[in-house]
Enzyme design. Sequence first.
Site, mmCIF file in Angstrom:
data_model
loop_
_atom_site.group_PDB
_atom_site.id
_atom_site.type_symbol
_atom_site.label_atom_id
_atom_site.label_comp_id
_atom_site.label_asym_id
_atom_site.label_seq_id
_atom_site.Cartn_x
_atom_site.Cartn_y
_atom_site.Cartn_z
ATOM 1 N N ASP A 1 37.876 49.296 40.137
ATOM 2 C CA ASP A 1 37.580 48.487 38.955
ATOM 3 C C ASP A 1 37.587 47.013 39.355
ATOM 4 O O ASP A 1 38.623 46.363 39.395
ATOM 5 C CB ASP A 1 38.609 48.743 37.852
ATOM 6 C CG ASP A 1 38.226 48.065 36.539
ATOM 7 O OD1 ASP A 1 37.398 47.131 36.558
ATOM 8 O OD2 ASP A 1 38.758 48.476 35.490
ATOM 9 N N HIS B 1 40.371 40.583 35.930
ATOM 10 C CA HIS B 1 41.682 40.935 36.470
ATOM 11 C C HIS B 1 42.069 40.154 37.732
ATOM 12 O O HIS B 1 43.144 40.399 38.286
ATOM 13 C CB HIS B 1 41.721 42.437 36.759
ATOM 14 C CG HIS B 1 41.376 43.265 35.557
ATOM 15 N ND1 HIS B 1 42.166 43.306 34.436
ATOM 16 C CD2 HIS B 1 40.296 44.055 35.290
ATOM 17 C CE1 HIS B 1 41.612 44.097 33.536
ATOM 18 N NE2 HIS B 1 40.479 44.570 34.025
ATOM 19 N N ILE C 1 44.625 39.432 33.599
ATOM 20 C CA ILE C 1 45.497 40.473 33.056
ATOM 21 C C ILE C 1 45.444 41.717 33.936
ATOM 22 O O ILE C 1 44.528 41.901 34.733
ATOM 23 C CB ILE C 1 45.104 40.838 31.613
ATOM 24 C CG1 ILE C 1 43.676 41.414 31.569
ATOM 25 C CG2 ILE C 1 45.239 39.636 30.702
ATOM 26 C CD1 ILE C 1 43.266 41.948 30.198
ATOM 27 N N GLY D 1 44.099 47.912 32.131
ATOM 28 C CA GLY D 1 44.744 48.831 31.205
ATOM 29 C C GLY D 1 45.095 50.155 31.853
ATOM 30 O O GLY D 1 46.156 50.729 31.598
#
Length: 289
Positions: free
Chosen positions: A171, A176, A191, A194
């Site tokens: 990903d 990120h 961040i 998830g």
Amino acid sequence: MPPRETIHTFTTRDTILYALGIGAERLAHIYEDGLIAYPMMSVIAAYPGFFAPEPEYGVTPRQVLHGEQSIRLHRMMPAAGTVRGVTTITDILDKGAKGAVVNLTRSIHDVADDSLIATVDTGLFLRGGGGFGGITTNGRRPHPIPDRPADKEVRTPTRENQAAIYRLSGDYNPLHIDPARAQAMGFDKPILHGLCTFGFAGRALIEGQAGGDASRLSRLGARFSTPVFPGETLLTRIWIEGKERVAFQTLVEERGVIALTNGLAEFGGPSQQDDCVDDAHRTRRSQGK
């Protein structure tokens, strides 16, 4: 959308890298001699890619929020091999002015014998995608969190470079890792993925409820609530609901916010029984697919 098929070959190096991405420390998950894959690795197996922005769908990345995730293991994830994923849209729910919910299912099969390894369900929320006159509910309800103190709590600290490690499992969303892109999306800094938080919660549940035995986890699902920043500590609260069934919720300890909620996990090991295969898979099997 017609079913989208993906072939994915992975090695023990990939399996170790995923384990490090979710903070693994047990030798069984980070050493190739007798390597055991975490069941949560099914979320990246035969992933079809982020196809929502393709022209035929007309969705922009800024519209898409990851709403919920679940996995069900029908056999252990292999530590290396080639798998085939078949991804389908199971339903699209019209939430009016709020947007739309798109639910997808991916069945993951071992190419060697076409046996079903895992079923991965993903719920995406599309901001501004509602109001088309579609169905508003599919009857599924989030798993409730008990109104009592948790039976157990497991702390799992994340590292400052956790997202930089996890992204190497496939990903590569710049949200990120790139501060400028994160700020453009409304965050002070990059961040955590998830699905990385999801992996941390799975690892906490395996440690807290299965004595570290990853082979016992057969089902895991939760809703995403608040993003996590790398370096924060995750606190997973566990409520025992039966011999092999727990509810859970994962919080960011430093900020006191909920990262994952409406969590459900089941243990006892993967099952090959028909009652562990959803209706869509029964249909495909009866058609010889």
